[in-house]
Design a protein around this motif. Structure first.
Motif, PDB file in Angstrom:
ATOM      1  N   ALA A  48      -9.008  13.694  46.418  1.00  0.00           N
ATOM      2  CA  ALA A  48      -8.475  12.922  45.292  1.00  0.00           C
ATOM      3  C   ALA A  48      -8.060  11.528  45.733  1.00  0.00           C
ATOM      4  CB  ALA A  48      -7.294  13.664  44.666  1.00  0.00           C
ATOM      5  N   GLU A  49      -7.458  11.432  46.916  1.00  0.00           N
ATOM      6  CA  GLU A  49      -7.058  10.122  47.430  1.00  0.00           C
ATOM      7  C   GLU A  49      -8.273   9.255  47.740  1.00  0.00           C
ATOM      8  OE1 GLU A  49      -4.620  10.958  50.800  1.00  0.00           O
ATOM      9  OE2 GLU A  49      -2.962  11.755  49.622  1.00  0.00           O
ATOM     10  N   LEU A  50      -9.292   9.841  48.347  1.00  0.00           N
ATOM     11  CA  LEU A  50     -10.504   9.079  48.655  1.00  0.00           C
ATOM     12  C   LEU A  50     -11.222   8.641  47.383  1.00  0.00           C
ATOM     13  CD1 LEU A  50     -11.865  11.223  51.633  1.00  0.00           C
ATOM     14  CD2 LEU A  50     -10.997   8.878  51.775  1.00  0.00           C
ATOM     15  N   ASP A  97     -16.906   4.504  45.349  1.00  0.00           N
ATOM     16  CA  ASP A  97     -18.314   4.229  45.637  1.00  0.00           C
ATOM     17  C   ASP A  97     -18.874   5.154  46.720  1.00  0.00           C
ATOM     18  OD1 ASP A  97     -16.688   3.110  47.600  1.00  0.00           O
ATOM     19  OD2 ASP A  97     -18.029   1.423  47.974  1.00  0.00           O
ATOM     20  N   ALA A  98     -18.066   6.093  47.219  1.00  0.00           N
ATOM     21  CA  ALA A  98     -18.553   7.023  48.244  1.00  0.00           C
ATOM     22  C   ALA A  98     -19.535   8.022  47.637  1.00  0.00           C
ATOM     23  CB  ALA A  98     -17.377   7.769  48.880  1.00  0.00           C
ATOM     24  N   VAL A  99     -20.361   8.611  48.508  1.00  0.00           N
ATOM     25  CA  VAL A  99     -21.306   9.664  48.134  1.00  0.00           C
ATOM     26  C   VAL A  99     -20.818  10.978  48.737  1.00  0.00           C
ATOM     27  CG1 VAL A  99     -23.667  10.518  48.404  1.00  0.00           C
ATOM     28  CG2 VAL A  99     -23.256   8.092  47.964  1.00  0.00           C
ATOM     29  N   VAL A 100     -20.820  12.030  47.940  1.00  0.00           N
ATOM     30  CA  VAL A 100     -20.390  13.346  48.410  1.00  0.00           C
ATOM     31  C   VAL A 100     -21.615  14.224  48.652  1.00  0.00           C
ATOM     32  CG1 VAL A 100     -19.071  15.426  47.859  1.00  0.00           C
ATOM     33  CG2 VAL A 100     -18.214  13.171  47.156  1.00  0.00           C
ATOM     34  N   VAL A 125     -19.983   5.017  52.606  1.00  0.00           N
ATOM     35  CA  VAL A 125     -19.138   6.129  53.043  1.00  0.00           C
ATOM     36  C   VAL A 125     -19.710   7.409  52.450  1.00  0.00           C
ATOM     37  CG1 VAL A 125     -16.848   7.170  52.949  1.00  0.00           C
ATOM     38  CG2 VAL A 125     -17.097   4.685  53.231  1.00  0.00           C
ATOM     39  N   VAL A 126     -19.922   8.416  53.296  1.00  0.00           N
ATOM     40  CA  VAL A 126     -20.431   9.728  52.876  1.00  0.00           C
ATOM     41  C   VAL A 126     -19.360  10.770  53.177  1.00  0.00           C
ATOM     42  CG1 VAL A 126     -22.212  11.490  53.200  1.00  0.00           C
ATOM     43  CG2 VAL A 126     -22.817   9.054  53.315  1.00  0.00           C
ATOM     44  N   LEU A 127     -18.971  11.507  52.165  1.00  0.00           N
ATOM     45  CA  LEU A 127     -17.990  12.576  52.321  1.00  0.00           C
ATOM     46  C   LEU A 127     -18.735  13.900  52.374  1.00  0.00           C
ATOM     47  CD1 LEU A 127     -14.999  13.408  52.370  1.00  0.00           C
ATOM     48  CD2 LEU A 127     -15.061  13.451  49.868  1.00  0.00           C
ATOM     49  N   PRO A 131     -27.608   8.700  45.120  1.00  0.00           N
ATOM     50  CA  PRO A 131     -26.987   8.894  46.435  1.00  0.00           C
ATOM     51  C   PRO A 131     -27.616   8.068  47.561  1.00  0.00           C
ATOM     52  CG  PRO A 131     -28.577  10.618  46.089  1.00  0.00           C
ATOM     53  CD  PRO A 131     -28.655   9.728  44.864  1.00  0.00           C
ATOM     54  N   VAL A 132     -28.600   7.225  47.290  1.00  0.00           N
ATOM     55  CA  VAL A 132     -29.353   6.560  48.352  1.00  0.00           C
ATOM     56  C   VAL A 132     -28.460   5.603  49.134  1.00  0.00           C
ATOM     57  CG1 VAL A 132     -31.303   5.066  48.886  1.00  0.00           C
ATOM     58  CG2 VAL A 132     -31.498   6.787  47.072  1.00  0.00           C
ATOM     59  N   ILE A 133     -28.469   5.732  50.445  1.00  0.00           N
ATOM     60  CA  ILE A 133     -27.734   4.829  51.333  1.00  0.00           C
ATOM     61  C   ILE A 133     -28.601   3.586  51.559  1.00  0.00           C
ATOM     62  CG2 ILE A 133     -26.745   4.526  53.634  1.00  0.00           C
ATOM     63  CD1 ILE A 133     -26.289   7.548  53.717  1.00  0.00           C
TER      64      ILE A 133
END
Length: 489
Positions: free
Chosen positions: A441-443, A449-452, A423-425, A352-354
């Protein structure tokens, strides 16, 4: 006799305070016998202010009870009092170490002793068997045995510090997906199931010596045709009779639609005391007028012969026991325990590292619970404090064109900071909201490549994203644990 009756009627009432100082209407009602107050976040500016406020209220009369909803985690009032923060019940249940739960509650108790609070309206001992329960994050889990063990430990820890505990929300919200603030929750179980297993967490709290129990506005149609708040079957026959409980019973807030849609305040006040309650929580926006309405209704009910005077007398006698436990030494406080527990419970999937200098945080807002007080949660400011450029958007179920906003924001953000900008969700119990699941689901399809960062009850699998952090709550220490993982610390 009349003045004594009025004193007894005022004595069972617990309104809100509403200001970070003593309001003008309060001293004469304390003199008349008002039982005390439920403290909310708006009453607290900082530790010094609140300790002074508590001292002034206590000085108005012997045994003015100050109560508060301090569960830790998502329902807390103490994070403004000297930096204290503690993960909530769901995190403690995930760790599943009853001694750590006992220590966490003891530390919450010490903070309340230091603040001048007598009575904590916690812990929530509901069992979150319904994954759509709005109280899921406030529960130790979905297993009744686990909830029972941790409920007893929490009660023991808090009361060892010298603060009265309150097991809630009897008979238990966990089967319902309805928020009692908004409507009457339905708990469709038989009397046999209630007694055989459903009430086990309350039995455990009673065995641990819990000083009080909060009755909810649940409707249990196989047992009675009215909400538990005003059900003599549930309060007197079952709680007092079958479970043998002789401590204080307090109602959940009578302003909540779960009861207000069934009975207006004066009727609900009388019926709750008739049913076996000892204390009436009037609500977060209940002040002078509601106090007078409820007191007058109780007095008139006794004078008309509807309500036995002995019912008010026994309620006041039980309330006199609260707030009398020996206080532990506040020098035993360990403000770092919350951070250690948040670190222990956090789970990371993937990397998860930004690594980019800039991050876009898309925050999907759940329905705000009035119980939680402040709706502030998340990691944005923590990332900014670490030197990241952070932009953020918040989307709710009422946001106009939320999916379009999310898509457009990511495109614009990456055109500004580069395709590798992160991008962080940020989510909290997204499985409870169909609009969130559709957007996620769309994202995931557009930006895998986003992190939740999931700060709610487990319920959605985010493994298709690049990484996923679970904190099991949104207390400040939980946000800090997530931010450390995002920053690679």
């Amino acid at each position: 006799m009349s003045s004594e009756l009025e004193r007894l009627a005022y004595g069972v009432l617990f309104p809100a305070l509403g200001r970070p100082r003593v309001p003008n209407w309060v001293p004469p009602r304390i003199e008349a016998g008002l039982g005390g107050f439920v403290i909310f976040g708006r009453d607290i500016v900082d530790g010094d202010q609140f300790r002074d406020l508590a001292g002034q209220l206590h000085a108005l009369r012997d045994h003015v009870l100050l109560s508060i909803d301090e569960e830790g985690g998502d329902v807390n009032r103490l994070e403004n009092l000297g930096g204290f923060s503690m993960p909530g019940n769901r995190a403690l249940g995930e760790i599943d170490d009853v001694e750590l739960t006992r220590q966490a509650a003891f530390q919450i108790g010490l903070s309340l002793v230091d603040a001048g609070v007598d009575w904590d309206l916690a812990p929530a001992v509901d069992t979150a068997v319904n994954p759509l329960s709005p109280n899921g994050i406030r529960c130790f889990g979905a297993d009744r045995d686990l909830v029972s063990r941790h409920s007893a430990a929490w009660v023991e820890g808090l009361q060892a510090a010298g603060v009265s505990a309150c097991a809630k929300h009897y008979p238990g919200h966990g089967l319902s997906g309805t928020d009692a603030h908004l409507a009457t929750p339905l708990v469709d179980v038989s009397r046999e199931e209630l007694l055989d297993s459903y009430l086990d967490p309350f039995r455990a709290a009673i065995a641990a010596g819990v000083d009080s129990i909060m009755v909810s506005h649940d409707l249990v149609p196989q047992v009675d045709d009215v909400p538990a708040t005003i059900s003599k079957v549930l309060l007197t026959d079952i709680l007092r009779g079958e479970l043998g409980y002789d401590g204080v019973v307090i109602t959940d807030a009578l302003e909540m639609y779960g009861i207000a849609d069934v009975a207006p305040l004066p009727e609900a006040a009388v019926r709750a005391i008739e049913a076996g309650a000892d204390a009436l929580c009037l609500g977060s926006w209940a002040f002078l007028d509601d106090v007078e309405i409820a007191a007058r209704a109780l007095v008139e009910a006794v004078e008309s012969g509807r309500l036995p005077l002995e019912r008010l007398q026994s309620a006041n006698e039980r309330l006199a026991r609260l707030g009398t436990r020996p206080k532990a030494d506040v020098a035993l406080r360990d403000n770092a325990l919350g951070e250690r527990l948040a670190e222990q419970v956090a789970v990371v999937h993937g990397d998860p590292v930004i690594r980019s200098d800039a991050a876009l945080v898309i925050r999907l807002e759940p329905t705000h619970s009035p119980a939680a007080g402040s709706s502030g949660w998340g990691v944005e400011q923590l990332l900014r404090d670490a030197g990241k450029v952070v932009e953020s958007i918040g989307l709710s179920g009422q946001t106009y064109n939320g999916p379009g906003m999310a898509k457009a924001s990511v495109g614009e953000f990456r055109s500004e900071y580069g395709d590798d900008s992160q991008v962080v969700l940020l989510v909290r119990g997204a499985h409870r909201f169909p609009w969130q699941e559709k957007l996620i689901a769309e994202l995931q399809t557009q930006h895998p490549d986003a992190v939740v960062v999931d700060m709610g009850v487990p319920g959605t699998d985010y493994s298709a994203f690049a990484a996923w952090i679970q904190t099991f709550g949104s207390a400040r220490v939980c946000a800090e644990a997530a931010a450390r993982r995002l920053l690679g610390r």
